[in-house]
Write a protein that holds these residues in place. Structure first.
Motif, short mmCIF file in Angstrom:
data_model
loop_
_atom_site.label_atom_id
_atom_site.label_comp_id
_atom_site.label_asym_id
_atom_site.label_seq_id
_atom_site.Cartn_x
_atom_site.Cartn_y
_atom_site.Cartn_z
N ASP A 124 27.50 3.98 -11.63
CA ASP A 124 27.12 4.36 -10.26
C ASP A 124 25.90 5.27 -10.27
O ASP A 124 24.99 5.11 -9.44
CB ASP A 124 28.29 5.05 -9.55
CG ASP A 124 29.45 4.10 -9.26
OD1 ASP A 124 29.25 2.88 -9.35
OD2 ASP A 124 30.56 4.61 -8.95
N GLU A 127 22.89 3.17 -10.95
CA GLU A 127 22.51 2.41 -9.75
C GLU A 127 21.83 3.32 -8.74
O GLU A 127 20.82 2.94 -8.11
CB GLU A 127 23.74 1.75 -9.13
CG GLU A 127 24.28 0.58 -9.92
CD GLU A 127 25.56 0.01 -9.32
OE1 GLU A 127 25.89 0.35 -8.16
OE2 GLU A 127 26.22 -0.77 -10.01
N LEU A 128 22.38 4.52 -8.55
CA LEU A 128 21.77 5.46 -7.61
C LEU A 128 20.35 5.83 -8.07
O LEU A 128 19.43 5.94 -7.25
CB LEU A 128 22.63 6.72 -7.47
CG LEU A 128 23.91 6.58 -6.67
CD1 LEU A 128 24.74 7.84 -6.78
CD2 LEU A 128 23.60 6.27 -5.21
N GLU A 130 18.36 3.98 -9.84
CA GLU A 130 17.50 2.82 -9.55
C GLU A 130 17.15 2.79 -8.07
O GLU A 130 16.00 2.52 -7.70
CB GLU A 130 18.21 1.53 -9.97
CG GLU A 130 18.31 1.33 -11.46
CD GLU A 130 19.15 0.10 -11.82
OE1 GLU A 130 19.50 -0.69 -10.92
OE2 GLU A 130 19.46 -0.05 -13.02
N ASP A 131 18.18 3.04 -7.20
CA ASP A 131 17.92 3.05 -5.75
C ASP A 131 16.90 4.13 -5.39
O ASP A 131 16.01 3.89 -4.57
CB ASP A 131 19.22 3.29 -4.98
CG ASP A 131 20.17 2.10 -5.07
OD1 ASP A 131 19.72 1.02 -5.51
OD2 ASP A 131 21.36 2.27 -4.70
N GLU A 134 13.58 2.88 -6.45
CA GLU A 134 13.12 1.85 -5.52
C GLU A 134 12.66 2.48 -4.20
O GLU A 134 11.63 2.11 -3.65
CB GLU A 134 14.23 0.83 -5.26
CG GLU A 134 14.49 -0.12 -6.40
CD GLU A 134 15.67 -1.05 -6.12
OE1 GLU A 134 16.14 -1.11 -4.95
OE2 GLU A 134 16.12 -1.70 -7.07
N MET A 135 13.48 3.43 -3.71
CA MET A 135 13.11 4.10 -2.46
C MET A 135 11.80 4.84 -2.63
O MET A 135 10.95 4.85 -1.74
CB MET A 135 14.23 5.06 -2.03
CG MET A 135 15.46 4.35 -1.53
SD MET A 135 16.87 5.42 -1.22
CE MET A 135 16.24 6.60 -0.08
N GLU A 138 9.19 2.26 -2.57
CA GLU A 138 9.05 1.77 -1.19
C GLU A 138 8.34 2.81 -0.33
O GLU A 138 7.52 2.48 0.52
CB GLU A 138 10.42 1.42 -0.61
CG GLU A 138 11.04 0.18 -1.19
CD GLU A 138 12.47 -0.05 -0.70
OE1 GLU A 138 12.95 0.74 0.14
OE2 GLU A 138 13.09 -1.01 -1.18
#
Length: 174
Positions: A124, A127-128, A130-131, A134-135, A138
């Protein structure tokens, strides 16, 4: 584990243990050899009547054998009782060991479950991360778009102002 109180040895049991210990010693062999030698010497010397001496000797040996058998049996009984107590203690220890092994198995299962939970949490977190990355990418892309839009709007605004100035010039010339 429950401790059983030690039974106090009866005085006769204590005596029986001491006698059987002594009977099995080299001193006992020497003493019996000496006694038998005295009786044989008395028989050979004919100091006492043969029948009377033999009767006393046989009676003494018989009584000794009877008492020795009784003392030895008391020792066997005492040893048997002691062995039974030891067996009970061993059984209790084995039960305790079994319970400890069960507890250890449960603890190991808990540790395995905790390890799985830690691995899931790590996934988790990955994944966070990576998020977040990505954010972040972005956000950078959106910021670049906003800047590009802002420049485009400024260019449009500048173009419109120029057009308005041109229109005003044209209107004033007419």
């Amino acid at each position: 584990m429950q401790q059983t109180p030690k039974k106090k040895k009866h005085r006769l049991e204590h005596t029986a243990l001491a006698v059987t210990r002594w009977i099995g010693s080299p001193q006992s062999i020497f003493m019996h050899t000496a006694i038998f030698s005295v009786f044989i010497a008395l028989l050979l010397a004919n100091i006492f009547p043969f029948d009377a001496l033999l009767l006393v000797f046989n009676t003494g040996v018989s009584l000794e054998a009877i008492y020795l058998a009784l003392f030895i049996q008391m020792t066997v009984n005492y040893t048997t009782a002691t062995i039974e107590e030891v067996e009970q203690n061993i059984d209790e220890i084995q039960e305790d060991v079994g319970e400890i092994q069960e507890d250890m198995g449960e603890i190991q299962e808990d540790i395995d479950e905790m390890q799985e939970d830690v691995e899931e949490i790590q996934e988790d977190v990955d994944e966070l991360q990576e998020d977040v990355e990505e954010m972040s990418e972005e956000d950078k892309a959106e910021e670049a778009r906003e800047q590009a839009e802002g420049k485009t709007l400024e260019q449009i605004h500048a173009g419109l102002q120029k057009l308005m100035q041109d229109i005003e010039k044209l209107q004033t010339k007419q």
